[in-house]
Each structure stands twice: as structure tokens, then as C-alpha cells.
Design a protein around this motif. Structure first.
Motif, PDB file in Angstrom:
ATOM      1  N   LEU A 179      38.954  21.063 -72.075  1.00  0.00           N
ATOM      2  CA  LEU A 179      40.286  22.295 -72.227  1.00  0.00           C
ATOM      3  C   LEU A 179      38.814  23.149 -72.058  1.00  0.00           C
ATOM      4  CD1 LEU A 179      43.197  23.529 -73.069  1.00  0.00           C
ATOM      5  CD2 LEU A 179      42.326  23.943 -74.827  1.00  0.00           C
ATOM      6  N   ALA A 180      38.059  23.454 -72.741  1.00  0.00           N
ATOM      7  CA  ALA A 180      36.716  24.742 -72.510  1.00  0.00           C
ATOM      8  C   ALA A 180      36.898  25.481 -70.907  1.00  0.00           C
ATOM      9  CB  ALA A 180      36.122  24.355 -73.314  1.00  0.00           C
ATOM     10  N   ARG A 181      36.304  24.128 -70.139  1.00  0.00           N
ATOM     11  CA  ARG A 181      36.238  24.395 -68.694  1.00  0.00           C
ATOM     12  C   ARG A 181      37.088  25.473 -68.202  1.00  0.00           C
ATOM     13  NH1 ARG A 181      34.817  18.769 -68.487  1.00  0.00           N
ATOM     14  NH2 ARG A 181      32.735  18.425 -69.004  1.00  0.00           N
ATOM     15  N   GLN A 182      38.699  24.375 -68.796  1.00  0.00           N
ATOM     16  CA  GLN A 182      39.285  24.154 -67.562  1.00  0.00           C
ATOM     17  C   GLN A 182      39.925  26.221 -68.505  1.00  0.00           C
ATOM     18  OE1 GLN A 182      42.267  21.901 -66.189  1.00  0.00           O
ATOM     19  NE2 GLN A 182      42.073  20.777 -67.127  1.00  0.00           N
ATOM     20  N   THR A 183      39.980  26.778 -69.667  1.00  0.00           N
ATOM     21  CA  THR A 183      40.408  27.939 -69.710  1.00  0.00           C
ATOM     22  C   THR A 183      38.914  29.150 -69.616  1.00  0.00           C
ATOM     23  OG1 THR A 183      38.898  27.378 -72.145  1.00  0.00           O
ATOM     24  CG2 THR A 183      41.354  26.865 -72.147  1.00  0.00           C
ATOM     25  N   GLU A 184      37.667  28.755 -69.600  1.00  0.00           N
ATOM     26  CA  GLU A 184      37.142  28.788 -68.601  1.00  0.00           C
ATOM     27  C   GLU A 184      36.950  29.845 -67.351  1.00  0.00           C
ATOM     28  OE1 GLU A 184      32.808  29.137 -68.856  1.00  0.00           O
ATOM     29  OE2 GLU A 184      32.625  27.537 -67.307  1.00  0.00           O
ATOM     30  N   ALA A 185      38.422  28.965 -66.333  1.00  0.00           N
ATOM     31  CA  ALA A 185      38.876  29.241 -65.523  1.00  0.00           C
ATOM     32  C   ALA A 185      39.689  30.161 -65.073  1.00  0.00           C
ATOM     33  CB  ALA A 185      38.922  28.183 -64.442  1.00  0.00           C
ATOM     34  N   PHE A 186      40.897  29.892 -66.206  1.00  0.00           N
ATOM     35  CA  PHE A 186      42.150  30.680 -66.922  1.00  0.00           C
ATOM     36  C   PHE A 186      41.756  31.926 -66.671  1.00  0.00           C
ATOM     37  CE2 PHE A 186      43.891  26.280 -68.370  1.00  0.00           C
ATOM     38  CZ  PHE A 186      43.856  25.505 -66.889  1.00  0.00           C
ATOM     39  N   GLY A 187      40.502  32.327 -67.453  1.00  0.00           N
ATOM     40  CA  GLY A 187      40.096  33.739 -67.451  1.00  0.00           C
ATOM     41  C   GLY A 187      39.934  34.237 -69.237  1.00  0.00           C
ATOM     42  N   TYR A 188      40.142  32.752 -69.681  1.00  0.00           N
ATOM     43  CA  TYR A 188      40.099  33.349 -71.732  1.00  0.00           C
ATOM     44  C   TYR A 188      38.622  33.379 -71.857  1.00  0.00           C
ATOM     45  CZ  TYR A 188      44.623  31.318 -72.181  1.00  0.00           C
ATOM     46  OH  TYR A 188      46.172  30.816 -72.195  1.00  0.00           O
ATOM     47  N   ALA A 189      39.233  34.584 -72.729  1.00  0.00           N
ATOM     48  CA  ALA A 189      37.440  35.524 -73.243  1.00  0.00           C
ATOM     49  C   ALA A 189      36.293  34.516 -73.633  1.00  0.00           C
ATOM     50  CB  ALA A 189      37.514  36.623 -73.658  1.00  0.00           C
ATOM     51  N   ARG A 190      37.141  33.734 -74.283  1.00  0.00           N
ATOM     52  CA  ARG A 190      36.133  33.163 -76.046  1.00  0.00           C
ATOM     53  C   ARG A 190      36.453  32.080 -76.237  1.00  0.00           C
ATOM     54  NH1 ARG A 190      33.744  37.154 -78.666  1.00  0.00           N
ATOM     55  NH2 ARG A 190      34.426  38.937 -78.139  1.00  0.00           N
ATOM     56  N   TYR A 191      36.028  30.946 -75.945  1.00  0.00           N
ATOM     57  CA  TYR A 191      36.002  29.911 -77.252  1.00  0.00           C
ATOM     58  C   TYR A 191      36.018  29.611 -78.340  1.00  0.00           C
ATOM     59  CZ  TYR A 191      38.375  24.703 -76.403  1.00  0.00           C
ATOM     60  OH  TYR A 191      38.753  23.583 -76.308  1.00  0.00           O
ATOM     61  N   TRP A 192      37.256  28.968 -79.469  1.00  0.00           N
ATOM     62  CA  TRP A 192      35.896  28.476 -80.740  1.00  0.00           C
ATOM     63  C   TRP A 192      36.297  27.255 -81.593  1.00  0.00           C
ATOM     64  CZ3 TRP A 192      37.195  34.198 -83.956  1.00  0.00           C
ATOM     65  CH2 TRP A 192      36.303  34.754 -83.885  1.00  0.00           C
ATOM     66  N   PHE A 193      35.834  27.196 -82.256  1.00  0.00           N
ATOM     67  CA  PHE A 193      36.177  25.137 -82.567  1.00  0.00           C
ATOM     68  C   PHE A 193      36.489  25.906 -84.232  1.00  0.00           C
ATOM     69  CE2 PHE A 193      33.879  24.106 -78.994  1.00  0.00           C
ATOM     70  CZ  PHE A 193      34.603  22.953 -78.352  1.00  0.00           C
ATOM     71  N   ALA A 194      37.031  25.645 -84.566  1.00  0.00           N
ATOM     72  CA  ALA A 194      37.676  25.160 -85.893  1.00  0.00           C
ATOM     73  C   ALA A 194      37.091  24.674 -87.373  1.00  0.00           C
ATOM     74  CB  ALA A 194      39.075  25.966 -86.860  1.00  0.00           C
TER      75      ALA A 194
END
Length: 378
Positions: A30-45
Motif C-alpha cells: 500500500l505504501a508503494r501504491q499510495t506513493e504512485a497515487f501522489g500521497y504526501a506521507r505514509y505514517w505507521f501507528a
């Protein structure tokens, strides 16, 4: 995407019938794909002793995700300082930054069992709320009380297992001061002894504070001129108080000359409202499992969720979270997010989506990114 950026908050959910290993593989994908979608950050709780959540150590998962991505910022949402020291936190993130410089967000939060935030009632938010809604139509439910969890055996066990025997919890604001001093290379004991974290000192990380109210977290973020994340998805009743408390306490720093806020939201997007509601069917029993201190259950399928016993007391227990989850078509959810952004004045929005199927979760993030970009908001 331009305008108001969207980020991702991932709890590494474990669907029913799946494993923690599969959940981790899905999160990295999901991190790889959201990077391609243009999301700015990926955080883990960070969560512990939850069968349905595998994100127990943000630093470990971040190291794995950093190696699998290249441009998206990655971070913690948040490291629970009640369970670790300032030094261990700076060293862990310093290790990741040493190999992936300039991409890391160090999000810091309190935890259950930490020293009390402050006494007295917080000041009411400036934004007016009438009959549970802001003028723009954002739902602000009644305040939820966690008093029923105080002294719960499972909560007490978690604290026993996470805290060092005999250790006295450090004041949260002091821990933040120590983290910042270690990052800057300025840590000194009262009698002048220096400490230098290597790696860690001088790490190119953005420090964020996460908070659910206008208490010590918001005040600490503001006083230090740090970025702040307000948790609408955790405590929707107090999101306005949190954002406005932070801004009231803000003092310019070397890093920020004005307040900077991201606000989180629970979201499920599908091609139409009915499909999205079906995908979100497991959310209420999942929240119930957390709020009864059972621990987050493996996320159920819609059919499994409908088969679970349900009472009026259960509905009341989860009502504030269910009615503030944004569920629907891309247009429906984007409308909700615009209301959230306008009510809170957020500079960014942080999206957390849980569905039983991985493909459905990926599609939800993709559809939202496409609609947000179409509107010119991101």
C-alpha cells in the motif's frame, strides 16, 4: 496533487483469516501504491496486544517501508513516548535517517499510563458547534469518556509489560525537550554532562506531535514551534479544541514560522455509496473491540460483522466513531474531507482506511486521490 496534501495513516490491520505477516506485506504494498497515487506521507501507528493490529513498532516497519519506496515521506503516527526513552527514540530514527535522509517524520505521542496531561477543563473551541455540527456541516459528536477503562485488567497488563520495572514515568513535555536536545546535539544534564546520540544527532527529520485534545500535547507542540496532528478519527469531539489549543500556544521556531496542522479521518471509498457502506460494515465491531479493552479484533468481513451479536449499549459505545467515519463514493467522501479541512483549518489531511480486502483498501485510496486531484485540492 497540489493544494491541501493527503497523507496515509496505517495501523497495519490484520483481516480475519489472515496473518500479521500478510498484513505487513499488504502495508508495504500500500505504501508503494499510495506513493504512485501522489500521497504526501505514509505514517505507521503504534499499538500493542491487539490481535487485529500488527503495527507494534513504527521504527521497524518504517525501515522496511523506506527500502520499498523512494519519494513519499514516511513516519510514525505516533511513537508512544510513555513506553520508551527519548534516547532510544532518537537512535532508532537516526538509524533509518542515516540510510534514507530527508524523508522521515518523527511523530511523537503520549500513551495510556503517562503522567496526567493537566487539570481542569479545556477552553471551549472558537469554532461554533450547534446541535453537533459546525456551520460548514462537520459532525462534532458528544465527548466520549474512557473512564470505564481505568483499572481494567487488560489495560493494567499492557502497562506492566511495556514499562520497565520500577521506572518512574517521565513528564511528557520533558521527554519532548530531551528528544529535541538530542537531535540538535545540545543535550546536557543539570550538572553539565553531555550526551550525543550517534546516529541520531543532526538527523534530518520532521518532528510532529500528535494529540486528541487541547491539553499537554497541543501545548507542547505549540510551545516548541513543532508541527501538530489532531486526531479526528480517534476523538472527533475534541478535534477543534486540539487544533485551536495548538495554535493558541504556538511560538515561531527555527523550523516553523507559523502553526502547521494535519487532521486525521477514517475513510472508506468505493465506486458508489452503497458499496462503500458494505465495505465499512466491519468498522463498528472493530471499534467496539478496542473500546471494551478486548483489543482490536482481526478485521471482520461484512458477513462476519453482521453475524456478531449487537446491543443498544454497543451502538452507544461506538456511535461517535461510526457517525464520523467518512464512507461513500469519491465525491461523497471528498465533500466530507473538505468540511473537515474548512472547520479545522488543516494544512494537510491524514487518511486511515481499513477494509477486509487489501484490493478494496488500495482502491479506496486510489479513488480518493483521483477525486481530490480532480477538484484541484491536492
Amino acid at each position: 496533487m497540489s493544494g491541501i496534501p493527503l497523507g496515509v495513516l496505517d495501523l497495519v490491520p490484520v483481516p480475519s483469516g489472515s496473518t500479521a505477516a500478510e498484513a505487513l506485506h499488504h502495508s508495504i504494498d500500500l505504501a508503494r501504491q499510495t506513493e504512485a497515487f501522489g500521497y504526501a506521507r505514509y505514517w505507521f501507528a503504534e499499538h500493542h496486544l491487539n490481535p487485529g493490529v500488527a503495527g507494534t513498532s513504527p521504527a521497524v516497519v518504517l525501515a522496511l517501508t523506506a527500502a520499498a519506496t523512494s519519494t513519499i515521506r514516511i513516519g510514525s503516527g505516533a511513537v508512544q513516548l510513555g513506553h520508551r526513552t527519548a534516547l532510544s527514540t532518537v537512535e532508532e530514527f537516526g538509524l533509518i535517517d542515516a540510510l534514507h535522509p530527508g524523508r522521515l517524520d518523527l511523530g511523537l505521542g503520549r500513551s495510556a499510563g503517562a503522567p496526567p496531561a493537566r487539570s481542569g477543563e479545556p477552553a471551549p473551541p472558537v469554532t461554533p458547534v450547534v446541535d453537533g455540527y459546525t456551520p460548514g456541516g462537520l459532525r462534532i459528536p458528544a465527548r466520549f469518556s474512557f473512564a470505564h477503562l481505568l483499572g481494567h485488567p487488560r489495560v493494567a497488563l499492557q502497562q506492566k509489560l511495556l514499562n520497565l520495572p520500577g521506572a518512574v514515568p517521565q513528564d511528557y513535555a520533558e521527554q519532548i525537550d530531551d528528544v529535541l536536545a538530542l537531535l540538535r546535539g545540545e543535550y546536557r544534564t543539570p550538572d553539565g554532562v553531555e550526551a550525543h546520540a550517534v546516529p541520531g544527532e543532526g538527523a534530518d527529520v520532521q518532528v510532529w506531535i500528535l494529540g486528541s485534545s487541547g491539553g499537554v500535547s497541543a501545548e507542547t507542540a505549540g510551545r516548541n514551534g513543532l508541527r501538530f496532528a489532531a486526531n479526528y478519527h480517534v476523538s472527533p469531539a475534541t478535534v477543534l479544541e486540539a487544533a485551536e489549543g495548538y495554535r493558541a500556544a504556538f511560538k515561531p521556531s527555527a523550523e516553523l514560522d507559523r502553526p502547521y496542522v494535519t487532521v486525521s479521518a477514517d475513510v472508506v471509498v468505493a465506486q458508489d455509496d452503497a458499496t462503500a457502506r458494505e465495505l465499512a460494515a466491519g468498522y463498528a465491531p472493530w471499534v467496539r473491540s478496542i473500546r471494551t479493552a478486548e483489543g482490536a479484533i482481526p478485521y471482520p468481513t461484512p458477513a462476519e460483522a453482521r453475524a456478531l451479536p449487537w446491543t443498544d449499549a454497543d451502538r452507544e459505545l461506538v456511535a461517535d466513531r461510526v457517525e464520523t467515519q467518512f464512507v461513500g463514493s469519491p465525491q461523497t467522501v471528498a465533500d466530507h474531507l473538505e468540511r473537515l479541512q474548512e472547520a479545522t483549518g488543516a494544512d494537510e489531511l491524514l487518511i486511515t482506511t481499513i477494509t477486509h480486502g487489501h484490493a478494496d483498501r488500495v482502491r479506496s485510496y486510489r479513488l480518493l486521490a483521483e477525486e481530490w486531484a480532480r477538484r484541484g485540492r491536492n
